[in-house]
Design an enzyme around this catalytic site. Structure first.
Site, mmCIF file in Angstrom:
data_model
loop_
_atom_site.group_PDB
_atom_site.id
_atom_site.type_symbol
_atom_site.label_atom_id
_atom_site.label_comp_id
_atom_site.label_asym_id
_atom_site.label_seq_id
_atom_site.Cartn_x
_atom_site.Cartn_y
_atom_site.Cartn_z
ATOM 1 N N LYS A 167 0.811 -1.213 0.000
ATOM 2 C CA LYS A 167 0.000 0.000 0.000
ATOM 3 C C LYS A 167 0.848 1.268 0.000
ATOM 4 C CE LYS A 167 -3.933 -2.117 2.237
ATOM 5 N NZ LYS A 167 -4.838 -2.129 3.379
ATOM 6 N N ARG A 221 -6.584 -6.200 -10.261
ATOM 7 C CA ARG A 221 -7.347 -7.380 -10.695
ATOM 8 C C ARG A 221 -8.771 -6.965 -11.046
ATOM 9 N NH1 ARG A 221 -10.286 -7.380 -5.818
ATOM 10 N NH2 ARG A 221 -8.941 -6.948 -4.070
#
Lengths: 167, 512
Positions: free
Chosen positions: B118, B295
């Site tokens: 992150k 994704r």
């Protein structure tokens, strides 16, 4: 007056006090009370009409499934009548005895932290039950002395089973 | 010409079936993989071929890279689609697929490694002008440092695991004492769950919304942003209801985000589908970047509905090296109507959303205008306890949000699942809540309303149990229900009474 324990097919137990007066049934559950009036067969095959707390509903019975208003689904796995004792109040019948520790879920007992004869405080962890890889800790509902432990470590338990009795 | 001959779908359940539908429509062969527990699962039978890849626990099957590559080689697959979850954001898997000479349908391993956790994402966001929440610039080393930064940006803060995902490893902290309390525990948890103990700090937005932007890119540097999805209705950082477009933001606010997100994509040479998760504050009207999901998202159908697109087909085409078929202006013109998705989880909302495993003994899917069901189960399916509890998704579409909500009410009533507990009854309550109707909610919606909803759900169950008692006590249960054979329909289930007469009246007997 009759006392029933209803097990839904997903394993949830319900204790219901049932009173029948003519076409009307009065049912008391843990959190609510229902007056269900049987109005008779509906217009269609397999359909019944009932009034629940004054509101009219349609009920279908489909191979043991109860379909309410074509939207809600319920199936009772088994309905057993429970013995009632003289002088027991309705609340007691539904809730069970005060010191009974009941399993909130289906699973396996992994650890018992108390012995019979131990003094426990309210909120103290008693045992843990594992289900789907997560452990649930069950704590004492009241302070008192552990009178009886009804399960063993590693034993599978169902929702609603009495695990421990505290006095 | 289909871009590939055979595509292996390295996933299970609902998403495997969804991807296979796209694969079949494009004229390619779909290959499934399955674990011991999924031997009879829907996705296995839906595929053109299926390969066994290991025992039930995900680590030995759906997370086992070498087993999946073996299956792909055995099947002579040309491409591998990872779905979501499992190995979908695993750079090692993407690399293994590429090494085996197959196409990975998703970003390349190289691109994935650029934004490993992150914090990398935050750095690139800063470079490309995507707004980020104030907080630590990198991993925070010690608790003293953490306290100092927290003091500077002000409480409440979020303590996050740098390599976390799926809502795991995120804790909200309100006071310094709590921070000290949480610090060591989260470090340990992060190490256990993700193999890295790095934590960082971010200012927590008060009652934010969770809004994510869909980036689509090709291998030649063209990008579009297919607007946003509002995923605010969550419990414990797990999304439950998603919709597109968001009822809270204006076109101006939306398009303000397009430029920086495309720039972010260019910066890391991103291609195919990517999702920018942001939090949005109703009061400051600012988006803060959270992370980039590399994704296909669970909630991709809501975007598909409002743009009338097939994101999976597009993803496959882009992975095969085709150009983006539209520009941002063309895409903006396509947007129409409103779509809502409900995640049908086999969970018990009354028991803290614990997973409910079992056989599906009753199953009726809703159909009709504006209704789409992406399901991974059918009547008789087993929901194994080893994987995610998402069994199906209900997506509704309407010309506006109001129509979508009314369609949702009807479809949720029509969706009947027995045998496992599901989140459907909870959604029925949410659909009747005026705050949801008006689009007034934050990520705290479920936790704020849950007590009253729990009570209503409990009462509803007790009502049904009471009704069952009445039906039982009055002997109405004996009815067999809707007849399914012609004999039953005529009121005869057995022919034994007529058998002799039928036999004797047959010409064979009468005339020898």
């Amino acid at each position: 007056m009759k006392l029933y324990r209803v097990h839904s097919e997903t394993g949830d137990p319900f204790v219901i006090v049932h009173d029948q007066k003519g076409n009307k049934d009065i049912l008391k559950t843990e959190n609510a009370e229902f007056e269900i009036e049987y109005l008779g067969q509906g217009w269609r095959e397999g359909e019944y009409l009932v009034k629940i707390n004054g509101e009219e509903h349609r009920v279908y019975v489909d191979n043991g499934w109860i379909v309410l208003d074509n939207a809600e689904l319920f199936r009772a796995e088994r309905i057993t009548e429970l013995p009632t004792q003289e002088g027991q109040s309705i609340e007691e019948m539904i809730r069970g005895k005060e010191g009974e520790v009941i399993s909130p879920l289906q699973g396996r007992v992994v650890q018992i932290r108390v012995k019979e004869g131990d003094a426990v405080n309210k909120g103290q962890p008693l045992l843990s039950v594992e289900a789907m890889k997560s452990e649930t800790i069950i704590s004492a509902p009241i302070s008192g002395i552990v009178e009886k432990i009804l399960v063993k470590q590693g034993q599978g338990v169902k929702k609603g089973d009495v695990l421990i009795v505290i006095k | 010409m289909p871009p590939f001959g055979k595509v292996l779908v390295a996933n299970r359940g609902e998403i495997a079936v969804r991807v296979m539908k796209a694969v079949k429509e494009m004229g390619m062969k779909a290959v499934a993989v399955y674990s011991e527990a999924d031997k009879y699962a829907l996705h296995v039978r839906y595929a053109d071929e299926a390969y066994y890849i290991g025992a039930s626990p995900a680590l030995e099957s759906y997370l086992n890279i070498s087993h999946i590559i073996d299956a792909a080689e055995k099947a002579h697959a040309d491409a591998v689609h990872p779905g979501y979850g499992f190995l979908s954001e695993n750079a090692d898997f993407a690399e293994a697929v590429e090494k085996a000479g197959m196409t990975y349908i998703g970003p390349s391993a190289e691109v994935m490694r650029k934004i490993k956790d992150k914090l990398d994402g935050k750095r690139y966001a800063q470079l490309s002008g995507v707004p980020i929440a104030p907080g630590s610039d990198g991993p925070v080393g010690t608790i003293d440092e953490a306290l100092k930064i927290a003091e500077k940006i002000g409480y409440p803060i979020m303590v996050k695991a740098a390599s976390g995902g799926g809502g795991v490893g995120i804790t909200k902290v309100d006071t310094p004492d709590q921070l000290i309390d949480v610090w060591e525990r989260n470090k340990r948890m992060a190490l256990q769950a993700f193999g890295k103990s790095d934590l960082y700090i971010e200012k927590a937005a008060v009652n934010p919304r969770h809004i994510e932007f869909q980036l689509i890119g090709d291998k030649y540097g063209s990008y579009v942003v297919a607007w946003e999805r509002e995923c605010t209705i969550q419990r414990r950082n797990q999304k439950l209801i998603e919709e597109a477009p968001s009822p809270a933001i204006t076109m101006e606010e939306r398009s303000r985000m397009f430029e920086p997100i495309m720039k972010f994509g260019k910066l890391i040479d991103y291609f195919t589908l990517g999702t920018f998760e942001t939090v949005f504050s109703d009061t400051s009207r600012e988006f803060y970047f959270l992370e980039l999901n590399k994704r296909l998202q669970v909630e991709h159908p809501v975007t598909e509905m409002i743009f009338r697109l097939d994101l999976v087909k597009l993803q496959i085409r882009l992975a095969a090296g085709e150009h983006l078929p539209f520009t941002q202006e063309e895409l903006n013109r396509r947007a129409k109507g409103s779509a809502i998705e409900f995640r049908i989880n086999s969970e018990d909302p009354l028991n803290n959303f614990t997973g409910s495993s079992g056989f599906i003994t009753y199953y009726r899917e809703p159909t009709g205008p504006g209704v789409r069901v992406d399901s991974g189960v059918e009547a008789g399916s087993w929901v194994p306890p080893f994987y995610d509890s998402l069994i199906s998704k209900l997506i509704v579409y309407g010309e506006d949000r109001q129509t979508a909500v009314t369609t949702a009410m009807r479809a949720l009533d029509d969706y009947k699942i027995g045998g496992v507990k599901t989140t459907i009854p909870l959604y029925k309550l949410i659909m009747r809540d005026p705050d949801f109707m008006e689009g007034k909610f934050s990520t705290a919606y479920i936790s704020q309303k849950f007590d009253s909803m729990k009570e209503a759900l409990k009462k509803r169950e007790e009502m049904l149990a009471s009704l069952a008692t009445v039906v039982h006590a009055r002997g109405l249960m004996r009815k067999k229900g809707i007849p399914s054979t012609p004999q039953e329909r005529q009121g005869r289930s057995s022919n034994w009474k007529n058998y002799g007469i039928v036999l004797q009246s047959s010409p064979r007997v009468m005339w020898g």
